[in-house]
Design a protein around this motif. Structure first.
Motif, PDB file in Angstrom:
ATOM      1  N   SER A 256     -18.652 -45.961  -3.743  1.00  0.00           N
ATOM      2  CA  SER A 256     -17.278 -46.268  -4.158  1.00  0.00           C
ATOM      3  C   SER A 256     -17.214 -46.641  -5.628  1.00  0.00           C
ATOM      4  O   SER A 256     -16.339 -46.174  -6.371  1.00  0.00           O
ATOM      5  CB  SER A 256     -16.725 -47.421  -3.305  1.00  0.00           C
ATOM      6  N   HIS A 257     -18.126 -47.496  -6.063  1.00  0.00           N
ATOM      7  CA  HIS A 257     -18.094 -47.986  -7.441  1.00  0.00           C
ATOM      8  C   HIS A 257     -18.473 -46.882  -8.434  1.00  0.00           C
ATOM      9  O   HIS A 257     -17.854 -46.763  -9.501  1.00  0.00           O
ATOM     10  CB  HIS A 257     -19.042 -49.169  -7.574  1.00  0.00           C
ATOM     11  N   LEU A 290      -4.146 -52.060 -10.953  1.00  0.00           N
ATOM     12  CA  LEU A 290      -3.227 -52.488  -9.906  1.00  0.00           C
ATOM     13  C   LEU A 290      -3.678 -51.940  -8.551  1.00  0.00           C
ATOM     14  O   LEU A 290      -3.685 -52.656  -7.539  1.00  0.00           O
ATOM     15  CB  LEU A 290      -1.818 -52.002 -10.228  1.00  0.00           C
ATOM     16  N   GLY A 291      -4.060 -50.674  -8.533  1.00  0.00           N
ATOM     17  CA  GLY A 291      -4.573 -50.094  -7.300  1.00  0.00           C
ATOM     18  C   GLY A 291      -5.853 -50.749  -6.836  1.00  0.00           C
ATOM     19  O   GLY A 291      -6.084 -50.909  -5.631  1.00  0.00           O
ATOM     20  N   LEU A 319     -10.211 -41.934  -2.067  1.00  0.00           N
ATOM     21  CA  LEU A 319     -10.960 -41.520  -3.257  1.00  0.00           C
ATOM     22  C   LEU A 319     -10.939 -39.999  -3.426  1.00  0.00           C
ATOM     23  O   LEU A 319     -10.819 -39.490  -4.543  1.00  0.00           O
ATOM     24  CB  LEU A 319     -12.406 -42.012  -3.172  1.00  0.00           C
ATOM     25  N   LEU A 320     -11.048 -39.274  -2.325  1.00  0.00           N
ATOM     26  CA  LEU A 320     -11.006 -37.812  -2.402  1.00  0.00           C
ATOM     27  C   LEU A 320      -9.667 -37.337  -2.958  1.00  0.00           C
ATOM     28  O   LEU A 320      -9.615 -36.470  -3.844  1.00  0.00           O
ATOM     29  CB  LEU A 320     -11.250 -37.217  -1.016  1.00  0.00           C
ATOM     30  N   GLY A 345      -8.203 -46.473  -7.875  1.00  0.00           N
ATOM     31  CA  GLY A 345      -8.351 -47.917  -7.707  1.00  0.00           C
ATOM     32  C   GLY A 345      -8.190 -48.351  -6.263  1.00  0.00           C
ATOM     33  O   GLY A 345      -8.936 -49.205  -5.764  1.00  0.00           O
ATOM     34  N   LEU A 346      -7.219 -47.764  -5.551  1.00  0.00           N
ATOM     35  CA  LEU A 346      -6.977 -48.138  -4.159  1.00  0.00           C
ATOM     36  C   LEU A 346      -8.156 -47.736  -3.269  1.00  0.00           C
ATOM     37  O   LEU A 346      -8.567 -48.500  -2.381  1.00  0.00           O
ATOM     38  CB  LEU A 346      -5.692 -47.475  -3.663  1.00  0.00           C
ATOM     39  N   GLY A 347      -8.705 -46.563  -3.494  1.00  0.00           N
ATOM     40  CA  GLY A 347      -9.880 -46.140  -2.729  1.00  0.00           C
ATOM     41  C   GLY A 347     -11.069 -47.044  -2.991  1.00  0.00           C
ATOM     42  O   GLY A 347     -11.833 -47.385  -2.072  1.00  0.00           O
ATOM     43  N   TRP A 348     -11.235 -47.435  -4.254  1.00  0.00           N
ATOM     44  CA  TRP A 348     -12.292 -48.395  -4.604  1.00  0.00           C
ATOM     45  C   TRP A 348     -12.091 -49.704  -3.844  1.00  0.00           C
ATOM     46  O   TRP A 348     -13.048 -50.301  -3.346  1.00  0.00           O
ATOM     47  CB  TRP A 348     -12.277 -48.646  -6.102  1.00  0.00           C
TER      48      TRP A 348
END
Length: 436
Positions: A256-257, A290-291, A319-320, A345-348
């Motif tokens: 993720s990172h 923000l995400g 993320l995809l 950002g939200l997927g992270w």
């Protein structure tokens, strides 16, 4: 028996009160310390390019910062294992403030070496903020662990969103002081880090990790009390062998990172190529941040309600979608880049909250800080490698190729979610609230 039950209830009440205080202090520290981490994101790659004179080296500043975070994650974890969260977190913020000052000096004298040294030290603040999320779980109840962690992650929103938007005013401040405008964000950021260090030093009492150990020792009695023994790496290796879910969680963190860093660090350059101003670039980074942080309480609630592996899988899907939007974005400012960076950002957030909670709840107490430090070491090392390759890929093949190539990292996150699901369904032990 009644007296023992009353004592147990009183102890639980004391722990709950200490937990509420711990989360409150960490929220305050994250809110101010986040300015120090994020304010330079929008300008770090541009400053490196200007000093070095080569676009291929634009991602080096962020790469060195992530490398610094990787090394500091483990070193600060060793400090925390011996002396508690308070001393470890304070050390990280102070080293980060020193790194920000060195970045300002690097811009003033035009030294790439000094800039990279400052970036390494700046990574200590990233490591401290990462350690703070784990500190929020030391005393947390099982059913609230993800939400406690996510609350501290959410607190980063305050400074993180404001930080990139201060890039313009900070640049004007820097020019008024006779240093390059791109160093202004680092100058302002150092003040945020110093304030975070002050908050933790004065207010993080009692220390949550030390209190958790004391409580576990008291509950176990003289025959069951244990203290950390053996080598740090030995304790971590034993924990990973005994609890495979930890391996899956660390893989989810790293994937993720790395996916987030690889695309994020090169976005300012991609936008500048299309004529986007520094202010617009700052807005896009703010949307991205923000995400990352604003929805973490919801993510934590979902992780407690649905289970960590399902939220980790959700992170892979988000993320995809983010990478596909980024790949379709033209140079400059566009709806695709705004949407892509927000979803990135939200997927992270989904991947990090779910994976970090798995690490926090499955790491044994006598090796908790060490396992967490190694998890963040792997996470940041992977991201550093991704950031370094990102500059090369963009210079050779372009930003869309970078976004599409990062799908490989999303596959790692998805695989980690499957492995974590299987491990938890197989009956992997979930530790108690403080006596793992």
């Amino acid at each position: 028996m009644i007296a023992q039950d009353g004592t147990a209830r009183a102890a639980a009440t004391d722990l709950d009160a200490a937990q509420r205080r711990t989360v409150l202090v960490l929220v305050l520290a994250q809110a101010v310390g986040a300015v120090g981490i994020t304010i330079g994101i929008a300008t770090a790659s541009l400053l490196a390019r200007d000093i070095s004179g080569r676009e291929g080296l634009a991602g080096l500043t962020q790469t060195f910062q992530v490398l610094g975070a990787a090394a500091a994650s483990y070193l600060l974890a060793r400090v925390m294992a011996r002396s508690g969260r308070r001393i470890g977190l304070t050390t990280g913020y102070l080293l980060g403030a020193l790194g920000a000052v060195l970045a300002v000096l690097a811009g003033a004298v035009g030294s790439m070496t000094l800039l990279l040294l400052g970036a390494l030290l700046l990574g200590s603040t990233t490591a401290a903020n990462s350690g703070a999320r784990y500190a929020a779980t030391d005393l947390a109840r099982d059913e609230l662990r993800a939400r406690s962690l996510a609350t501290v992650v959410w607190a980063t929103t305050v400074g993180a969103v404001a930080g990139p938007n201060l890039s313009g005013p900070a640049g004007r401040l820097a020019r008024s002081l006779g240093v390059p405008a791109l160093t202004g964000p680092f100058l302002v950021g150092s003040l945020g880090m110093l304030l975070a260090a002050l908050v933790v030093t004065l207010l993080l009492r009692p220390d949550p990790l030390l209190l958790a150990r004391d409580h576990a020792a008291a509950a176990a009695g003289p025959a069951g009390a244990t203290t950390p023994g053996g080598t740090s790496w030995g304790r971590v290796g034993e924990a990973l062998r005994e609890r495979p879910v930890l391996v899956a969680a660390i893989a989810g963190l790293a994937g993720s990172h790395a996916a987030m860093v690889a695309v994020m660090v090169m976005t300012p350059l991609h936008m500048e190529h299309g004529g986007a101003s520094l202010e617009i670039i700052g807005v896009v980074i703010s949307v991205h941040v923000l995400g990352m942080f604003a929805f973490s309480p919801l993510v934590g609630w979902l992780a407690d309600r649905w289970g960590r592996p399902r939220v980790l899988a959700l992170g892979a899907g988000v993320l995809l979608a983010a990478l596909l939007l980024a790949a379709l974005s033209p140079a400059g400012s566009s709806p695709q880049i705004f949407g892509g960076l927000f979803l990135l950002g939200l997927g992270w957030s989904c991947g990090t909250v779910a994976s970090s909670t798995l690490v926090a709840e499955h790491a044994p107490l006598d090796a908790r800080a060490d396992v967490q430090g190694v998890a963040d070491l792997v996470m940041n090392t992977s991201a550093a490698a991704a950031g370094a390759l990102a500059g090369v890929v963009v210079s050779l093949a372009g930003y869309p190729a970078l976004a599409l190539g990062s799908v490989v990292l999303v596959a790692v996150v998805a695989g980690a979610a499957v492995a974590a699901h299987r491990a938890t369904r197989a009956g992997a032990e979930v530790p108690g609230r403080v006596a793992a």
